[in-house]
Design a protein around this motif. Structure first.
Motif, PDB file in Angstrom:
ATOM      1  N   MET A   1      35.279  35.994  49.220  1.00 14.89           N
ATOM      2  CA  MET A   1      36.099  35.230  48.278  1.00 14.89           C
ATOM      3  C   MET A   1      35.248  34.967  47.052  1.00 14.89           C
ATOM      4  SD  MET A   1      38.534  32.025  49.241  1.00 14.89           S
ATOM      5  CE  MET A   1      40.017  31.708  48.274  1.00 14.89           C
ATOM      6  N   ILE A   2      35.885  34.859  45.886  1.00 12.49           N
ATOM      7  CA  ILE A   2      35.173  34.565  44.639  1.00 12.49           C
ATOM      8  C   ILE A   2      35.788  33.324  44.022  1.00 12.49           C
ATOM      9  CG2 ILE A   2      34.639  35.386  42.305  1.00 12.49           C
ATOM     10  CD1 ILE A   2      34.579  38.221  43.428  1.00 12.49           C
TER      11      ILE A   2
ATOM     12  N   SER B   1      26.269  36.885  29.777  1.00  9.20           N
ATOM     13  CA  SER B   1      26.323  37.225  31.199  1.00  9.20           C
ATOM     14  C   SER B   1      27.454  36.451  31.875  1.00  9.20           C
ATOM     15  CB  SER B   1      24.984  36.925  31.874  1.00  9.20           C
ATOM     16  OG  SER B   1      24.666  35.547  31.787  1.00  9.20           O
ATOM     17  N   ILE B   2      27.986  37.042  32.936  1.00 11.76           N
ATOM     18  CA  ILE B   2      29.072  36.435  33.695  1.00 11.76           C
ATOM     19  C   ILE B   2      28.521  35.958  35.030  1.00 11.76           C
ATOM     20  CG2 ILE B   2      31.311  36.808  34.791  1.00 11.76           C
ATOM     21  CD1 ILE B   2      31.462  36.844  31.751  1.00 11.76           C
ATOM     22  N   TRP B   3      28.715  34.683  35.319  1.00 15.33           N
ATOM     23  CA  TRP B   3      28.289  34.086  36.584  1.00 15.33           C
ATOM     24  C   TRP B   3      29.523  33.813  37.430  1.00 15.33           C
ATOM     25  CZ3 TRP B   3      23.160  32.135  37.795  1.00 15.33           C
ATOM     26  CH2 TRP B   3      22.201  32.455  36.806  1.00 15.33           C
ATOM     27  N   PHE B   4      29.385  33.974  38.750  1.00 15.61           N
ATOM     28  CA  PHE B   4      30.518  33.686  39.622  1.00 15.61           C
ATOM     29  C   PHE B   4      30.030  33.231  40.990  1.00 15.61           C
ATOM     30  CE2 PHE B   4      29.541  38.178  39.717  1.00 15.61           C
ATOM     31  CZ  PHE B   4      29.635  38.571  41.047  1.00 15.61           C
ATOM     32  N   GLY B   5      30.823  32.350  41.597  1.00 14.11           N
ATOM     33  CA  GLY B   5      30.480  31.807  42.898  1.00 14.11           C
ATOM     34  C   GLY B   5      31.205  32.523  44.014  1.00 14.11           C
TER      35      GLY B   5
ATOM     36  N   VAL C   1      25.621  32.313  44.551  1.00 12.99           N
ATOM     37  CA  VAL C   1      26.004  32.583  43.169  1.00 12.99           C
ATOM     38  C   VAL C   1      25.430  33.916  42.711  1.00 12.99           C
ATOM     39  CG1 VAL C   1      24.010  31.339  42.220  1.00 12.99           C
ATOM     40  CG2 VAL C   1      26.086  31.580  40.843  1.00 12.99           C
ATOM     41  N   TYR C   2      26.186  34.601  41.850  1.00 13.83           N
ATOM     42  CA  TYR C   2      25.787  35.889  41.293  1.00 13.83           C
ATOM     43  C   TYR C   2      25.904  35.840  39.770  1.00 13.83           C
ATOM     44  CZ  TYR C   2      26.563  37.872  46.000  1.00 13.83           C
ATOM     45  OH  TYR C   2      26.529  38.152  47.337  1.00 13.83           O
ATOM     46  N   SER C   3      25.214  36.779  39.102  1.00 14.00           N
ATOM     47  CA  SER C   3      25.421  36.958  37.668  1.00 14.00           C
ATOM     48  C   SER C   3      25.509  38.450  37.359  1.00 14.00           C
ATOM     49  CB  SER C   3      24.283  36.324  36.854  1.00 14.00           C
ATOM     50  OG  SER C   3      23.067  37.028  37.031  1.00 14.00           O
ATOM     51  N   TYR C   4      26.234  38.745  36.285  1.00 15.29           N
ATOM     52  CA  TYR C   4      26.441  40.130  35.860  1.00 15.29           C
ATOM     53  C   TYR C   4      26.084  40.225  34.385  1.00 15.29           C
ATOM     54  CZ  TYR C   4      29.053  44.348  34.477  1.00 15.29           C
ATOM     55  OH  TYR C   4      29.423  45.575  33.958  1.00 15.29           O
ATOM     56  N   ASP C   5      25.105  41.078  34.054  1.00 18.46           N
ATOM     57  CA  ASP C   5      24.606  41.172  32.678  1.00 18.46           C
ATOM     58  C   ASP C   5      25.227  42.317  31.883  1.00 18.46           C
ATOM     59  OD1 ASP C   5      23.454  43.456  33.730  1.00 18.46           O
ATOM     60  OD2 ASP C   5      21.379  42.790  33.453  1.00 18.46           O
ATOM     61  N   GLY C   6      26.269  42.925  32.417  1.00 16.34           N
ATOM     62  CA  GLY C   6      26.904  44.064  31.762  1.00 16.34           C
ATOM     63  C   GLY C   6      26.494  45.386  32.377  1.00 16.34           C
TER      64      GLY C   6
END
Length: 351
Positions: A308-309, A319-323, A328-333
């Motif tokens: 689940m997100i 950057s996009i962070w999501f739980g 927790v994660y992050s996406y830098d592109g």
């Protein structure tokens, strides 16, 4: 848009908790203060992360089942680790730089950077299960709780109760030590000054006098998990009926998959967490802003196969962070980084 009138409210202030001589959004006096006892680690939470926000200084705040974490770009600090064992669902930095943390079962914690104050039903909060927090244009702080919402004007709490299919201002001053059937998942104030309340029941619009149920083709939007207003003034809603956009006249449905959270980034792209093709797995997706006028906009699935997100954040660096259910994660592109306690030496484990 079609509104179903439910209640007409007379704006009568409800006395729940009061304090003389307090500034707006400052906590009432008389509550027990707890000094900060911080726990710093090289990794973030390993359990459910519900909300992620970034403060004016650039620090990232994470509301998790293990506490409230602050990430300064180098390390994580569990701000509430020695203060409360509660599960935290929500976090907000107000316009004065103070922080509010919503817990499940222990009410709201106010943090001025040095010490805490805890507010519960004893102080006038409607319910101690706080799932969402929002600051309106006047500086009032709204708490979405089980059974309704509480508005804090800097002196006292004013409560709004979900009664069956309706919602109204509470003029009795009662509170709920038990968990009522519906919770408020999301609160926003739109550009016209109207408030939107997404609940596990109906979705309501409040003009300061009356609550109305928000509908499409006579069908109410139920169990909406997230509401946002984009930079063009469109309202976006996500829930079991999918992803919807409302421009004030026209409704557009982009997917019928269950939508959990929605944000708009600086480029006008819409990011969502949703059920994937396999309903047991969730995905983080990006709807390209330039194609949102098309019947089939371009959609990119950034991460899939998550249990689940939850909350999504665009940080200042883009950057996009999501739980998720496990941290927790992050996406830098380009790549996705995982900040759980799996470590190689002193470095974060990334995937």
């Amino acid at each position: 848009m079609k509104y179903v009138h439910v209640y007409t409210l007379f704006l009568i202030f409800v006395f729940c908790a009061s304090c003389k001589g307090q500034n707006k959004t400052g906590p009432p006096k008389g509550n027990t203060r707890s000094e900060t006892k911080e726990v710093t680690t090289s990794y973030g939470p390993n359990r459910i992360v519900r909300t992620i926000k970034q403060d004016k200084k650039g620090d990232i705040w994470i509301a998790s089942w293990e506490g409230i974490f602050r990430y300064d770009g180098r390390s994580f600090t569990n701000i509430t680790g020695k203060v409360s064992s509660a599960r935290f669902f929500s976090v907000l930095e107000d316009s004065k730089g103070n922080l509010w943390f919503g817990s499940i079962g222990s009410g709201v914690y106010y943090y001025d950077g040095k010490s805490f104050q805890n507010f519960t039903t004893r102080d006038g909060l409607l319910n101690n299960d706080v799932g969402s927090i929002y600051e309106d244009k006047k500086g009032d702080i709204w708490f979405g709780v089980f059974g309704g919402a509480s508005r804090y004007d800097g002196k006292s709490f004013h409560n709004y109760i979900i009664n069956g299919d309706g919602m109204s201002e509470d003029r009795t001053g009662k509170t709920f030590p038990y968990r009522p059937p519906y919770e408020v998942n999301s609160i926003i104030e739109d550009g016209t000054g109207k408030f939107w309340f997404a609940t596990r029941g109906n979705t309501f619009v409040y003009d300061g006098k009356a609550f109305t149920v928000f509908t499409h083709e006579d069908k109410p939007f139920k169990n909406v998990r997230s509401i946002i207003e984009d930079n063009k003034g469109n309202i976006w809603l996500g829930g079991p009926d999918g992803l919807w956009r409302y421009d004030g006249n026209t409704f557009t449905n982009f997917t019928q998959k269950f939508i959990g959270y929605i944000i708009e980034d600086k480029k006008g792209n819409i990011w969502t967490s949703s059920e994937g093709d396999n309903s047991r797995a969730w995905a983080l997706s990006r709807y390209e802003g330039k194609s949102l006028s098309d019947k089939k906009p371009a959609v990119t699935e950034i991460k899939s196969n998550e249990g689940m997100i939850f909350g999504i954040l665009e940080a200042y660096d883009g950057s996009i962070w999501f739980g998720t259910l496990n941290g927790v994660y992050s996406y830098d592109g380009n790549a996705i980084s995982d900040y759980k306690s799996k470590r190689l030496g002193n470095n974060f484990y990334s995937q």
